[in-house]
Design a protein around this motif. Structure first.
Motif, PDB file in Angstrom:
ATOM      1  N   MET A  77      -3.244 -18.830  -9.608  1.00  0.00           N
ATOM      2  CA  MET A  77      -3.461 -17.458  -9.197  1.00  0.00           C
ATOM      3  C   MET A  77      -2.649 -16.545 -10.100  1.00  0.00           C
ATOM      4  N   THR A  78      -3.283 -15.540 -10.666  1.00  0.00           N
ATOM      5  CA  THR A  78      -2.569 -14.595 -11.509  1.00  0.00           C
ATOM      6  C   THR A  78      -1.892 -13.539 -10.658  1.00  0.00           C
ATOM      7  N   THR A  79      -0.804 -13.038 -11.173  1.00  0.00           N
ATOM      8  CA  THR A  79      -0.064 -11.999 -10.484  1.00  0.00           C
ATOM      9  C   THR A  79      -0.193 -10.706 -11.271  1.00  0.00           C
ATOM     10  N   ALA A  80      -0.609  -9.670 -10.589  1.00  0.00           N
ATOM     11  CA  ALA A  80      -0.709  -8.362 -11.225  1.00  0.00           C
ATOM     12  C   ALA A  80       0.658  -7.701 -11.176  1.00  0.00           C
ATOM     13  N   VAL A  81       1.144  -7.275 -12.320  1.00  0.00           N
ATOM     14  CA  VAL A  81       2.395  -6.538 -12.376  1.00  0.00           C
ATOM     15  C   VAL A  81       2.015  -5.080 -12.578  1.00  0.00           C
ATOM     16  N   LEU A  82       2.257  -4.291 -11.557  1.00  0.00           N
ATOM     17  CA  LEU A  82       1.876  -2.896 -11.582  1.00  0.00           C
ATOM     18  C   LEU A  82       2.976  -2.025 -12.164  1.00  0.00           C
ATOM     19  N   THR A  83       2.560  -0.976 -12.846  1.00  0.00           N
ATOM     20  CA  THR A  83       3.525   0.031 -13.256  1.00  0.00           C
ATOM     21  C   THR A  83       3.900   0.834 -12.014  1.00  0.00           C
ATOM     22  N   ASP A  84       4.948   1.636 -12.122  1.00  0.00           N
ATOM     23  CA  ASP A  84       5.343   2.469 -10.987  1.00  0.00           C
ATOM     24  C   ASP A  84       4.208   3.398 -10.567  1.00  0.00           C
ATOM     25  N   ARG A  85       3.507   3.966 -11.542  1.00  0.00           N
ATOM     26  CA  ARG A  85       2.415   4.887 -11.215  1.00  0.00           C
ATOM     27  C   ARG A  85       1.241   4.162 -10.584  1.00  0.00           C
ATOM     28  N   GLU A  86       0.934   2.966 -11.042  1.00  0.00           N
ATOM     29  CA  GLU A  86      -0.137   2.185 -10.425  1.00  0.00           C
ATOM     30  C   GLU A  86       0.222   1.815  -8.988  1.00  0.00           C
ATOM     31  N   ARG A  87       1.472   1.399  -8.791  1.00  0.00           N
ATOM     32  CA  ARG A  87       1.929   1.045  -7.441  1.00  0.00           C
ATOM     33  C   ARG A  87       1.847   2.257  -6.518  1.00  0.00           C
ATOM     34  N   THR A  88       2.248   3.418  -7.015  1.00  0.00           N
ATOM     35  CA  THR A  88       2.170   4.642  -6.223  1.00  0.00           C
ATOM     36  C   THR A  88       0.726   4.951  -5.857  1.00  0.00           C
ATOM     37  N   ALA A  89      -0.189   4.752  -6.805  1.00  0.00           N
ATOM     38  CA  ALA A  89      -1.610   4.995  -6.536  1.00  0.00           C
ATOM     39  C   ALA A  89      -2.140   4.040  -5.469  1.00  0.00           C
ATOM     40  N   VAL A  90      -1.775   2.780  -5.562  1.00  0.00           N
ATOM     41  CA  VAL A  90      -2.211   1.799  -4.564  1.00  0.00           C
ATOM     42  C   VAL A  90      -1.646   2.158  -3.197  1.00  0.00           C
ATOM     43  N   GLN A  91      -0.388   2.523  -3.134  1.00  0.00           N
ATOM     44  CA  GLN A  91       0.225   2.887  -1.857  1.00  0.00           C
ATOM     45  C   GLN A  91      -0.424   4.137  -1.265  1.00  0.00           C
ATOM     46  N   ALA A  92      -0.726   5.123  -2.102  1.00  0.00           N
ATOM     47  CA  ALA A  92      -1.390   6.337  -1.612  1.00  0.00           C
ATOM     48  C   ALA A  92      -2.780   6.006  -1.083  1.00  0.00           C
ATOM     49  N   TYR A  93      -3.490   5.131  -1.783  1.00  0.00           N
ATOM     50  CA  TYR A  93      -4.816   4.716  -1.332  1.00  0.00           C
ATOM     51  C   TYR A  93      -4.718   4.006   0.019  1.00  0.00           C
ATOM     52  N   LEU A  94      -3.739   3.121   0.168  1.00  0.00           N
ATOM     53  CA  LEU A  94      -3.591   2.403   1.431  1.00  0.00           C
ATOM     54  C   LEU A  94      -3.261   3.359   2.572  1.00  0.00           C
ATOM     55  N   ARG A  95      -2.428   4.382   2.311  1.00  0.00           N
ATOM     56  CA  ARG A  95      -2.157   5.383   3.342  1.00  0.00           C
ATOM     57  C   ARG A  95      -3.445   6.121   3.714  1.00  0.00           C
ATOM     58  N   LEU A  96      -4.241   6.464   2.708  1.00  0.00           N
ATOM     59  CA  LEU A  96      -5.517   7.131   2.967  1.00  0.00           C
ATOM     60  C   LEU A  96      -6.435   6.217   3.781  1.00  0.00           C
ATOM     61  N   LEU A  97      -6.537   4.957   3.389  1.00  0.00           N
ATOM     62  CA  LEU A  97      -7.375   4.003   4.101  1.00  0.00           C
ATOM     63  C   LEU A  97      -6.946   3.868   5.557  1.00  0.00           C
ATOM     64  N   HIS A  98      -5.661   3.742   5.810  1.00  0.00           N
ATOM     65  CA  HIS A  98      -5.156   3.592   7.173  1.00  0.00           C
ATOM     66  C   HIS A  98      -5.371   4.864   7.983  1.00  0.00           C
ATOM     67  N   THR A  99      -5.260   6.033   7.334  1.00  0.00           N
ATOM     68  CA  THR A  99      -5.503   7.304   8.026  1.00  0.00           C
ATOM     69  C   THR A  99      -6.961   7.408   8.442  1.00  0.00           C
ATOM     70  N   VAL A 100      -7.854   7.033   7.543  1.00  0.00           N
ATOM     71  CA  VAL A 100      -9.292   7.085   7.863  1.00  0.00           C
ATOM     72  C   VAL A 100      -9.620   6.084   8.963  1.00  0.00           C
ATOM     73  N   ARG A 101      -9.067   4.892   8.873  1.00  0.00           N
ATOM     74  CA  ARG A 101      -9.319   3.888   9.922  1.00  0.00           C
ATOM     75  C   ARG A 101      -8.841   4.395  11.277  1.00  0.00           C
ATOM     76  N   ALA A 102      -7.656   5.000  11.306  1.00  0.00           N
ATOM     77  CA  ALA A 102      -7.118   5.523  12.565  1.00  0.00           C
ATOM     78  C   ALA A 102      -7.996   6.646  13.102  1.00  0.00           C
ATOM     79  N   ALA A 103      -8.531   7.479  12.209  1.00  0.00           N
ATOM     80  CA  ALA A 103      -9.385   8.588  12.635  1.00  0.00           C
ATOM     81  C   ALA A 103     -10.678   8.077  13.260  1.00  0.00           C
ATOM     82  N   PHE A 104     -11.195   6.963  12.763  1.00  0.00           N
ATOM     83  CA  PHE A 104     -12.459   6.437  13.262  1.00  0.00           C
ATOM     84  C   PHE A 104     -12.283   5.356  14.323  1.00  0.00           C
TER      85      PHE A 104
END
Length: 75
Positions: free
Chosen positions: A1-28
């Motif tokens: 299994m390969t491991t993705a090493v994210l840059t700080d900006r990529e990690r921030t983008a993934v975390q922001a997306y996950l917050r958005l995803l969880h917010t939408v899930r909670a709304a619905f």
């Protein structure tokens, strides 16, 4: 299994997306015949858009979701 090493900006983008995803899930989350979901706060959308742009991933969903699937496979 390969491991993705994210840059700080990529990690921030993934975390922001996950917050958005969880917010939408909670709304619905709720019974299908219940009240309409509340709108997603504009600040949550803006955070995700800004984070994607800073990481150079805006408009490149394939690369972004590849990073997301390696970093957080359960989402």
């Amino acid at each position: 299994m390969t491991t993705a090493v994210l840059t700080d900006r990529e990690r921030t983008a993934v975390q922001a997306y996950l917050r958005l995803l969880h917010t939408v899930r909670a709304a619905f989350d709720g019974p299908p015949d219940g009240p309409r979901p509340v709108p997603v706060p504009p600040a949550v959308l803006a955070e995700a858009d800004g984070a994607l742009a800073r990481a150079g991933l805006a408009g490149n969903e394939e690369e972004f979701f590849g990073l997301l699937s390696h970093w957080c496979p359960q989402e």
